[in-house]
Design a protein around this motif. Structure first.
Motif, PDB file in Angstrom:
ATOM      1  N   ASP A 108     -33.202 -13.965 -17.906  1.00 23.92           N
ATOM      2  CA  ASP A 108     -33.978 -14.517 -18.448  1.00 23.92           C
ATOM      3  C   ASP A 108     -34.349 -13.030 -19.440  1.00 23.92           C
ATOM      4  O   ASP A 108     -34.870 -12.841 -20.421  1.00 23.92           O
ATOM      5  CB  ASP A 108     -35.308 -14.940 -18.429  1.00 23.92           C
ATOM      6  N   GLU A 109     -35.535 -11.948 -18.759  1.00 21.89           N
ATOM      7  CA  GLU A 109     -36.042 -10.775 -18.904  1.00 21.89           C
ATOM      8  C   GLU A 109     -34.730  -9.870 -19.220  1.00 21.89           C
ATOM      9  O   GLU A 109     -35.236  -8.676 -19.566  1.00 21.89           O
ATOM     10  CB  GLU A 109     -37.143 -10.544 -18.200  1.00 21.89           C
ATOM     11  N   GLN A 110     -33.544 -10.357 -19.611  1.00 23.54           N
ATOM     12  CA  GLN A 110     -32.739  -9.197 -19.206  1.00 23.54           C
ATOM     13  C   GLN A 110     -31.886  -8.543 -20.331  1.00 23.54           C
ATOM     14  O   GLN A 110     -31.274  -9.348 -21.309  1.00 23.54           O
ATOM     15  CB  GLN A 110     -30.972  -9.268 -18.016  1.00 23.54           C
ATOM     16  N   ASP A 111     -31.931  -8.013 -20.632  1.00 24.28           N
ATOM     17  CA  ASP A 111     -31.923  -6.946 -21.964  1.00 24.28           C
ATOM     18  C   ASP A 111     -30.223  -7.297 -21.659  1.00 24.28           C
ATOM     19  O   ASP A 111     -29.668  -6.238 -20.862  1.00 24.28           O
ATOM     20  CB  ASP A 111     -31.781  -5.464 -22.346  1.00 24.28           C
ATOM     21  N   SER A 112     -29.135  -7.072 -23.356  1.00 23.28           N
ATOM     22  CA  SER A 112     -28.236  -7.349 -23.400  1.00 23.28           C
ATOM     23  C   SER A 112     -27.334  -6.214 -23.490  1.00 23.28           C
ATOM     24  O   SER A 112     -25.548  -6.051 -23.784  1.00 23.28           O
ATOM     25  CB  SER A 112     -27.368  -8.360 -24.471  1.00 23.28           C
ATOM     26  N   GLN A 113     -28.016  -4.784 -23.684  1.00 32.16           N
ATOM     27  CA  GLN A 113     -27.167  -3.891 -24.390  1.00 32.16           C
ATOM     28  C   GLN A 113     -26.980  -2.891 -22.893  1.00 32.16           C
ATOM     29  O   GLN A 113     -27.999  -2.289 -22.167  1.00 32.16           O
ATOM     30  CB  GLN A 113     -27.906  -2.878 -25.043  1.00 32.16           C
ATOM     31  N   ASP A 165     -27.180   1.245 -14.380  1.00 38.22           N
ATOM     32  CA  ASP A 165     -25.868   0.644 -14.340  1.00 38.22           C
ATOM     33  C   ASP A 165     -25.820  -0.782 -12.956  1.00 38.22           C
ATOM     34  O   ASP A 165     -25.111  -1.270 -12.204  1.00 38.22           O
ATOM     35  CB  ASP A 165     -26.435   1.862 -12.631  1.00 38.22           C
ATOM     36  N   SER A 166     -27.485  -1.836 -13.007  1.00 36.49           N
ATOM     37  CA  SER A 166     -27.112  -3.067 -12.601  1.00 36.49           C
ATOM     38  C   SER A 166     -27.968  -3.935 -14.525  1.00 36.49           C
ATOM     39  O   SER A 166     -28.306  -3.394 -14.237  1.00 36.49           O
ATOM     40  CB  SER A 166     -27.529  -2.687 -11.731  1.00 36.49           C
ATOM     41  N   VAL A 167     -27.323  -5.178 -13.321  1.00 38.49           N
ATOM     42  CA  VAL A 167     -28.169  -6.339 -14.519  1.00 38.49           C
ATOM     43  C   VAL A 167     -28.055  -7.613 -13.717  1.00 38.49           C
ATOM     44  O   VAL A 167     -27.447  -7.628 -12.739  1.00 38.49           O
ATOM     45  CB  VAL A 167     -27.314  -6.216 -15.849  1.00 38.49           C
ATOM     46  N   THR A 168     -29.479  -8.244 -14.458  1.00 41.04           N
ATOM     47  CA  THR A 168     -29.452  -9.732 -14.145  1.00 41.04           C
ATOM     48  C   THR A 168     -28.669 -10.588 -14.564  1.00 41.04           C
ATOM     49  O   THR A 168     -28.820 -11.062 -15.666  1.00 41.04           O
ATOM     50  CB  THR A 168     -31.298  -9.927 -13.752  1.00 41.04           C
ATOM     51  N   ILE A 212     -26.245  -7.856 -10.539  1.00 45.84           N
ATOM     52  CA  ILE A 212     -25.004  -7.197 -10.192  1.00 45.84           C
ATOM     53  C   ILE A 212     -24.699  -5.871 -11.093  1.00 45.84           C
ATOM     54  O   ILE A 212     -25.598  -5.534 -11.874  1.00 45.84           O
ATOM     55  CB  ILE A 212     -24.001  -8.578 -11.103  1.00 45.84           C
ATOM     56  N   ASN A 213     -24.400  -5.007  -9.805  1.00 42.49           N
ATOM     57  CA  ASN A 213     -23.917  -3.638 -10.349  1.00 42.49           C
ATOM     58  C   ASN A 213     -22.612  -3.935 -11.425  1.00 42.49           C
ATOM     59  O   ASN A 213     -21.622  -4.506 -11.536  1.00 42.49           O
ATOM     60  CB  ASN A 213     -23.461  -2.572  -9.120  1.00 42.49           C
ATOM     61  N   LEU A 214     -22.755  -2.694 -12.184  1.00 39.56           N
ATOM     62  CA  LEU A 214     -22.240  -2.923 -12.779  1.00 39.56           C
ATOM     63  C   LEU A 214     -21.187  -1.598 -13.032  1.00 39.56           C
ATOM     64  O   LEU A 214     -21.080  -0.500 -12.903  1.00 39.56           O
ATOM     65  CB  LEU A 214     -22.935  -1.876 -14.935  1.00 39.56           C
ATOM     66  N   LEU A 215     -19.346  -1.546 -13.381  1.00 37.21           N
ATOM     67  CA  LEU A 215     -18.878  -0.748 -13.065  1.00 37.21           C
ATOM     68  C   LEU A 215     -18.014   0.023 -14.266  1.00 37.21           C
ATOM     69  O   LEU A 215     -17.334  -1.397 -15.181  1.00 37.21           O
ATOM     70  CB  LEU A 215     -17.381  -1.341 -12.110  1.00 37.21           C
ATOM     71  N   SER A 216     -17.837   0.649 -14.665  1.00 32.28           N
ATOM     72  CA  SER A 216     -16.525   0.716 -15.340  1.00 32.28           C
ATOM     73  C   SER A 216     -15.400   1.970 -15.562  1.00 32.28           C
ATOM     74  O   SER A 216     -15.554   3.137 -14.615  1.00 32.28           O
ATOM     75  CB  SER A 216     -17.845   2.058 -17.408  1.00 32.28           C
ATOM     76  N   SER A 217     -14.574   2.219 -16.117  1.00 29.72           N
ATOM     77  CA  SER A 217     -13.144   2.130 -15.967  1.00 29.72           C
ATOM     78  C   SER A 217     -13.126   3.382 -17.408  1.00 29.72           C
ATOM     79  O   SER A 217     -13.264   2.738 -18.044  1.00 29.72           O
ATOM     80  CB  SER A 217     -12.118   1.244 -15.570  1.00 29.72           C
ATOM     81  N   VAL A 218     -11.423   4.051 -17.203  1.00 33.57           N
ATOM     82  CA  VAL A 218     -11.181   4.668 -18.306  1.00 33.57           C
ATOM     83  C   VAL A 218      -9.743   4.976 -18.062  1.00 33.57           C
ATOM     84  O   VAL A 218      -9.214   4.774 -17.271  1.00 33.57           O
ATOM     85  CB  VAL A 218     -11.685   6.181 -18.174  1.00 33.57           C
TER      86      VAL A 218
END
Length: 414
Positions: A303-308, A254-257, A230-236
């Motif tokens: 399972d192997e995804q870092d949360s930071q 920019d993306s995480v599982t 899944i792609n990550l989106l950041s807004s300001v």
């Protein structure tokens, strides 16, 4: 004649019969001699419930005994362990813990078996307290689900069990659990598993004695989630401080599982991070998010995804536009006083036109204007000195004219 056969030489005939019997015995012992043999027989325990009233349990140092006997060689193969019965009786228990072992010959074989002996002749019986202890049932998976899937949760029913047994055996048990095989599965699964006992090192205990559980079959339910990138989106939001502006945002990664039930994860394409406030900032902002704190219910990390996740918002300072007022630069410094021009601190020749309004408002405006002049006079003492010096210069400029007029008068009189 027949009568004579039975009545004559009776003593010789008796001796002959006896001698024939001895010879037969000798022949039998030579051709079919008596031999010794041994059988291992299971030891039975009688009166096993004799200690239950005292909440105690027992254990015996052996489960089998050896029985030795003698039998003719021609019938040796007919003898088996089932022809013997060995047992102890717990009612014979004494403070020494030694209980005699009894043996019986069965199946009518006692006529061909001689010199029966049991080894050992006594058994050692140990008595100890009975312990009942509650254990939480742990869950352990075997294998891995199908690629792209993960085990989200395993629910057990019941979640705990009571074990009963000798204190020494219960003390060996550190935990209990069930092993659930999830190899290659891609959907939810239900099943039944058997309890497994573990020691303090996590090793399986298979040789526990006299230990029982109130339940042995455990029901389980496995929930499987599908994984997706899944792609990550950041807004300001907000505005930086004056003289600064927002430049760009970088999200790393920019993306995480993420993982969820197929119906949820298949509809996801982007995950929006919390908004970053830029009000009044004068430098770049670096924020680290722990995704596990922001994921909604039913969605989890792979399972192997870092949360930071790190978000860098770059803020840049606006460039200096120079001294041109038209370009936003500072206004030029005031020019020095010119001849005939207004002196510093003096009001200009232009009149302050009052705005349309009542007389009260006009007088108020004039009143407000006067203090401003006073403030300029107070703040610019040099201007005040220049104003005081001006009349003296005018007087000096008019004195030559007066001198010329005096000299012409004197010439006329002459």
């Amino acid at each position: 004649m027949i009568k004579r056969f039975f009545t004559e030489n009776i003593s010789l005939k008796c001796i002959s019969i006896a001698l024939a019997f001895v010879i037969w015995i000798m022949v039998v012992n030579v051709s079919k001699p008596e031999t010794s043999d041994t059988k291992s027989v299971q030891l039975e325990v009688k009166n096993q419930t004799i200690f239950e009233e005292d909440s105690k349990t027992w254990s015996v140092d052996r489960t089998n005994v050896n029985i030795s006997y003698k039998v003719r060689s021609d019938v040796r193969s007919n003898i088996s362990s089932s022809d013997f019965h060995a047992y102890i009786d717990l009612s014979d228990y004494s403070i020494t813990g030694s209980v005699p072992v009894y043996v019986e010959v069965l199946n009518g074989k006692d006529t061909i078996i001689d010199d029966v002996e049991v080894h050992p002749s006594v058994a050692k019986v140990t008595i100890e307290n009975v312990q009942k202890k509650k254990f939480d049932i742990k869950k352990q998976t075997i294998g891995d689900p199908k690629s792209g899937y993960k085990v989200a949760n395993i629910i057990l029913s019941p979640e705990s069990a009571y074990l009963t047994g000798p204190e020494s055996e219960i003390g060996r048990i550190s935990s209990i659990g069930v092993e659930v095989d999830v190899s290659g599965i891609s959907s939810n699964q239900d099943g039944i598993a058997r309890l497994t006992f573990y020691d303090a090192n996590g090793n399986t205990l298979n040789n526990l004695k006299e230990v029982s559980a109130n339940i042995e079959d455990i029901n389980y339910s496995v929930t499987i989630h599908k994984e997706k990138s899944i792609n990550l989106l950041s807004s300001v939001s907000g505005t930086p401080a004056a003289g600064y502006q927002y430049e760009s945002t970088t999200v790393s990664p920019d993306s995480v599982t993420l993982a969820a039930s197929p119906g949820i994860i298949e509809g996801m394409t982007v995950f929006e991070l919390p908004e970053i406030d830029l009000n009044g900032v004068t430098e770049s902002v670096n924020v680290t998010f722990d995704l596990s704190q922001y994921l909604p219910a039913g969605i989890e990390l792979g399972d192997e995804q870092d949360s930071q996740v790190n978000v860098l918002v770059r803020i840049e300072k606006l460039p200096d536009m120079g001294d041109n007022p038209a370009n936003g630069g500072p206004a030029p410094a005031p020019m020095p006083n010119q001849p005939g021009g207004p002196l510093n601190g003096e009001p200009d020749n232009q009149e302050l036109k009052p705005q349309h309004g009542t007389d009260g408002q006009s007088s108020q405006n004039n009143t407000e204007a006067e203090p401003s002049v006073s403030e300029e006079e107070t703040q610019s003492p040099e201007s005040s000195d220049a104003t005081e010096e001006k009349p003296s210069s005018e007087e000096s400029s008019s004195n030559p004219n007066q001198s010329k007029e005096s000299s012409s008068t004197e010439n006329t009189q002459n």
